[in-house]
Design an enzyme around this catalytic site. Structure first.
Site, PDB file in Angstrom:
ATOM      1  NE  ARG A   1      19.933   9.098 -19.264  1.00 42.81           N
ATOM      2  CZ  ARG A   1      20.980   8.606 -19.929  1.00 42.81           C
ATOM      3  NH1 ARG A   1      21.328   7.361 -19.776  1.00 42.81           N
ATOM      4  NH2 ARG A   1      21.653   9.374 -20.725  1.00 42.81           N
TER       5      ARG A   1
ATOM      6  NE  ARG B   1      20.972   1.433 -21.220  1.00 42.97           N
ATOM      7  CZ  ARG B   1      22.084   1.985 -21.693  1.00 42.97           C
ATOM      8  NH1 ARG B   1      22.708   1.436 -22.714  1.00 42.97           N
ATOM      9  NH2 ARG B   1      22.573   3.077 -21.146  1.00 42.97           N
TER      10      ARG B   1
ATOM     11  NE  ARG C   1      16.803   1.177 -26.398  1.00 46.89           N
ATOM     12  CZ  ARG C   1      17.348   0.860 -27.566  1.00 46.89           C
ATOM     13  NH1 ARG C   1      16.650   0.195 -28.442  1.00 46.89           N
ATOM     14  NH2 ARG C   1      18.572   1.217 -27.847  1.00 46.89           N
TER      15      ARG C   1
ATOM     16  CG  ASP D   1      18.572  11.433 -25.286  1.00 47.22           C
ATOM     17  OD1 ASP D   1      18.882  10.642 -24.385  1.00 47.22           O
ATOM     18  OD2 ASP D   1      19.412  12.155 -25.859  1.00 47.22           O
TER      19      ASP D   1
ATOM     20  CE1 TYR E   1      26.819  13.266 -25.952  1.00 44.80           C
ATOM     21  CE2 TYR E   1      25.987  15.229 -24.835  1.00 44.80           C
ATOM     22  CZ  TYR E   1      26.510  13.946 -24.784  1.00 44.80           C
ATOM     23  OH  TYR E   1      26.731  13.353 -23.578  1.00 44.80           O
TER      24      TYR E   1
HETATM   25  O1  CP3 Z   1      15.662  10.439 -16.768  1.00 47.80           O
HETATM   26  C1  CP3 Z   1      14.834   9.777 -17.440  1.00 47.80           C
HETATM   27  O2  CP3 Z   1      14.396   8.672 -17.076  1.00 47.80           O
HETATM   28  C2  CP3 Z   1      14.243  10.418 -18.682  1.00 47.80           C
HETATM   29  C3  CP3 Z   1      14.887  10.123 -19.910  1.00 47.80           C
HETATM   30  C4  CP3 Z   1      16.290  10.623 -20.239  1.00 47.80           C
HETATM   31  C5  CP3 Z   1      17.143   9.888 -21.101  1.00 47.80           C
HETATM   32  N1  CP3 Z   1      18.255  10.644 -21.365  1.00 47.80           N
HETATM   33  C6  CP3 Z   1      16.837   8.565 -21.652  1.00 47.80           C
HETATM   34  C7  CP3 Z   1      17.928   7.762 -22.262  1.00 47.80           C
HETATM   35  C8  CP3 Z   1      16.963  11.826 -19.923  1.00 47.80           C
HETATM   36  C9  CP3 Z   1      16.535  12.942 -18.982  1.00 47.80           C
HETATM   37  C10 CP3 Z   1      18.188  11.822 -20.649  1.00 47.80           C
HETATM   38  C11 CP3 Z   1      19.150  12.942 -20.627  1.00 47.80           C
HETATM   39  C12 CP3 Z   1      20.405  12.836 -21.381  1.00 47.80           C
HETATM   40  N2  CP3 Z   1      20.642  12.203 -22.572  1.00 47.80           N
HETATM   41  C13 CP3 Z   1      21.603  13.491 -21.009  1.00 47.80           C
HETATM   42  C14 CP3 Z   1      21.764  14.408 -19.824  1.00 47.80           C
HETATM   43  C15 CP3 Z   1      21.812  13.692 -18.520  1.00 47.80           C
HETATM   44  C16 CP3 Z   1      22.987  12.803 -18.331  1.00 47.80           C
HETATM   45  O3  CP3 Z   1      22.772  11.592 -18.174  1.00 47.80           O
HETATM   46  O4  CP3 Z   1      24.106  13.308 -18.304  1.00 47.80           O
HETATM   47  C17 CP3 Z   1      22.580  13.188 -21.978  1.00 47.80           C
HETATM   48  C18 CP3 Z   1      24.026  13.641 -21.983  1.00 47.80           C
HETATM   49  C19 CP3 Z   1      21.955  12.382 -22.973  1.00 47.80           C
HETATM   50  C20 CP3 Z   1      22.550  11.880 -24.252  1.00 47.80           C
HETATM   51  C21 CP3 Z   1      22.534  10.416 -24.339  1.00 47.80           C
HETATM   52  N3  CP3 Z   1      21.389   9.650 -24.436  1.00 47.80           N
HETATM   53  C22 CP3 Z   1      23.647   9.536 -24.358  1.00 47.80           C
HETATM   54  C23 CP3 Z   1      25.096   9.974 -24.252  1.00 47.80           C
HETATM   55  C24 CP3 Z   1      23.137   8.240 -24.464  1.00 47.80           C
HETATM   56  C25 CP3 Z   1      23.916   6.971 -24.650  1.00 47.80           C
HETATM   57  C26 CP3 Z   1      24.511   6.496 -23.381  1.00 47.80           C
HETATM   58  C27 CP3 Z   1      23.687   5.392 -22.804  1.00 47.80           C
HETATM   59  O5  CP3 Z   1      23.386   5.457 -21.592  1.00 47.80           O
HETATM   60  O6  CP3 Z   1      23.388   4.450 -23.567  1.00 47.80           O
HETATM   61  C28 CP3 Z   1      21.717   8.328 -24.472  1.00 47.80           C
HETATM   62  C29 CP3 Z   1      20.769   7.213 -24.563  1.00 47.80           C
HETATM   63  C30 CP3 Z   1      19.659   7.142 -23.556  1.00 47.80           C
HETATM   64  N4  CP3 Z   1      18.878   8.199 -23.153  1.00 47.80           N
HETATM   65  C31 CP3 Z   1      19.190   5.960 -22.901  1.00 47.80           C
HETATM   66  C32 CP3 Z   1      18.097   6.347 -22.096  1.00 47.80           C
HETATM   67  C33 CP3 Z   1      17.222   5.463 -21.247  1.00 47.80           C
HETATM   68  C34 CP3 Z   1      19.733   4.567 -23.113  1.00 47.80           C
HETATM   69  C35 CP3 Z   1      19.319   4.105 -24.471  1.00 47.80           C
HETATM   70  C36 CP3 Z   1      18.892   2.670 -24.542  1.00 47.80           C
HETATM   71  O7  CP3 Z   1      17.825   2.310 -24.014  1.00 47.80           O
HETATM   72  O8  CP3 Z   1      19.605   1.927 -25.207  1.00 47.80           O
END
Ligand code: CP3
Length: 343
Positions: free
Chosen positions: A23, A27, A36, A73, A149
């Site tokens: 990640r 943010r 964003r 994602d 999910y």
């Molecule tokens: O790692 C990176 O920089 C690459 C991008 C990436 C994102 N999500 C961007 C993201 C990767 C590799 C993921 C994987 C992901 N997404 C997982 C597996 C890894 C982990 O963290 O356990 C899971 C379970 C998800 C599903 C997901 N996406 C959730 C549950 C959420 C909401 C929670 C949150 O943090 O807001 C997301 C959103 C998400 N994916 C964001 C980002 C940068 C935040 C969204 C935003 O900018 O508002």
């Protein structure tokens, strides 16, 4: 081969180890929040190649990581299958739950690569923009985690619906997993075709399954995906992240055929060095909260990990995604510590 990540994933021990963070685009970066805000929704950002390329590159520019990870994602795969996904501010993902045979029948694997074309365009754009010595990582969620999910329709604490289905009717749950194996392999192969050097499979919820179900719904589908990806691209490293697998990390590593494993924060370092790193490269396991804390605890944690894994191939990373509250200066300090500032 100039890319340090690829050298380590091929089994070389490098000092200092390559470093990137799960990640790393997100943010905690002010420049991410700016892009964003103008993209609209989160998925709009994922599907606009120019913007997704930009946010992928932001942490590389700021911190000089050894690898970039595609900005996307794990939930783009259900979105591609036709199960609409939305992200509401501060509320995590929402999906119309898949819970019946009729719901399953509506999913269309044939739609995935077409719907996700902007993701592959993003990969190609990153490839062009990235310096030669920085590796490009593609990724997908593993079937079990993505299924949670899809079935729950949101993030969950106890996985009552997904596990309930799996216990009640393992055969039809297996059909959902089989469909995800297919879609995930297609998605990873398309990312490699577009220029990804490495792919990582995120199985964030692997650790909530008992061992029998872990074998059936974590190890087996991962093994199938690894063999499908290898059939198309024999030489591309595949990193597995079965978060929370505990001692089952070893069976996962041996049985799935992944190139390397990414470790969560709970895995003991000495055990991992002996049982995992003796077989394959390891990545991880810094506590994301130690990175938030900074200072002496951060320095000590980095030293423990680097010395614990100093005897073999090791990629420095977190044990889970970086937290949005992480101070920018701590990330810069971390990179400096890993690259020798502490020794
Ligand atoms: O790692 C990176 O920089 C690459 C991008 C990436 C994102 N999500 C961007 C993201 C990767 C590799 C993921 C994987 C992901 N997404 C997982 C597996 C890894 C982990 O963290 O356990 C899971 C379970 C998800 C599903 C997901 N996406 C959730 C549950 C959420 C909401 C929670 C949150 O943090 O807001 C997301 C959103 C998400 N994916 C964001 C980002 C940068 C935040 C969204 C935003 O900018 O508002």
């Amino acid at each position: 081969m100039a890319k340090s990540l690829l050298r380590v994933l091929a089994g070389e021990r490098l000092e200092p180890p390559p470093v990137w963070l799960m990640r790393q685009a997100g943010r905690y970066l002010p420049e991410y929040r700016e892009v964003r805000a103008k993209a609209g929704g989160f998925l709009d950002l994922c599907y606009q190649p120019a913007l997704a390329v930009e946010v992928t590159l932001q942490p590389i520019r700021r911190f000089g990581f050894d690898a970039a990870i595609l900005f996307s994602d794990i939930l783009v795969v259900p979105d591609g299958l036709g199960q609409a996904v939305s992200f509401r501010e501060g509320d995590g993902p929402r999906l119309d739950p898949v819970r019946t045979a009729a719901d399953l029948a509506r999913l269309d694997p044939g739609r995935v690569s077409r719907h996700l074309a902007p993701v592959y365009e993003t990969v190609a754009g990153i490839r062009t923009a990235l310096p030669d010595d920085v590796a490009l990582i593609g990724f997908a969620g593993a079937p079990w985690t993505v299924a949670t999910y899809m079935v729950e329709g949101a993030s969950s604490r106890d996985f009552l619906e997904a596990k309930g289905w799996l216990y009640r009717d393992p055969g039809s749950f297996q059909s959902l997993v089989d469909l995800l194996v297919e879609a995930t392999a297609v998605h990873l192969i398309a990312q490699i075709d577009a220029g990804a050097d490495v792919v990582q499979l995120f199985d964030t919820w692997a650790g909530v399954l008992p061992e029998a179900q872990f074998r059936t719904f974590v190890i087996e589908p991962t093994r199938a995906i690894v063999s499908m990806v290898r059939a198309a691209h024999a030489d591309v490293p595949i990193v597995g992240f079965p978060r929370g697998a505990g001692p089952l990390y070893r069976e996962y590593l041996l049985e799935t055929g992944v190139t390397a494993v990414s470790l969560d924060t709970g895995v003991p370092l000495a055990w991992a060095a002996e049982q995992l790193q003796s077989v394959a490269p390891v990545q991880g396991s810094l506590d994301p909260v130690a990175l938030v804390a900074g200072g002496v605890p951060l320095r000590q944690a980095v030293e423990r990990i680097c010395s614990g894994f100093g005897g073999g191939p090791h990629v420095f990373n977190l044990g889970h995604g970086i937290l949005p509250v992480t101070p920018l200066e701590h990330v810069a300090v971390l990179v400096e510590l890993v690259r020798g500032g502490s020794r």
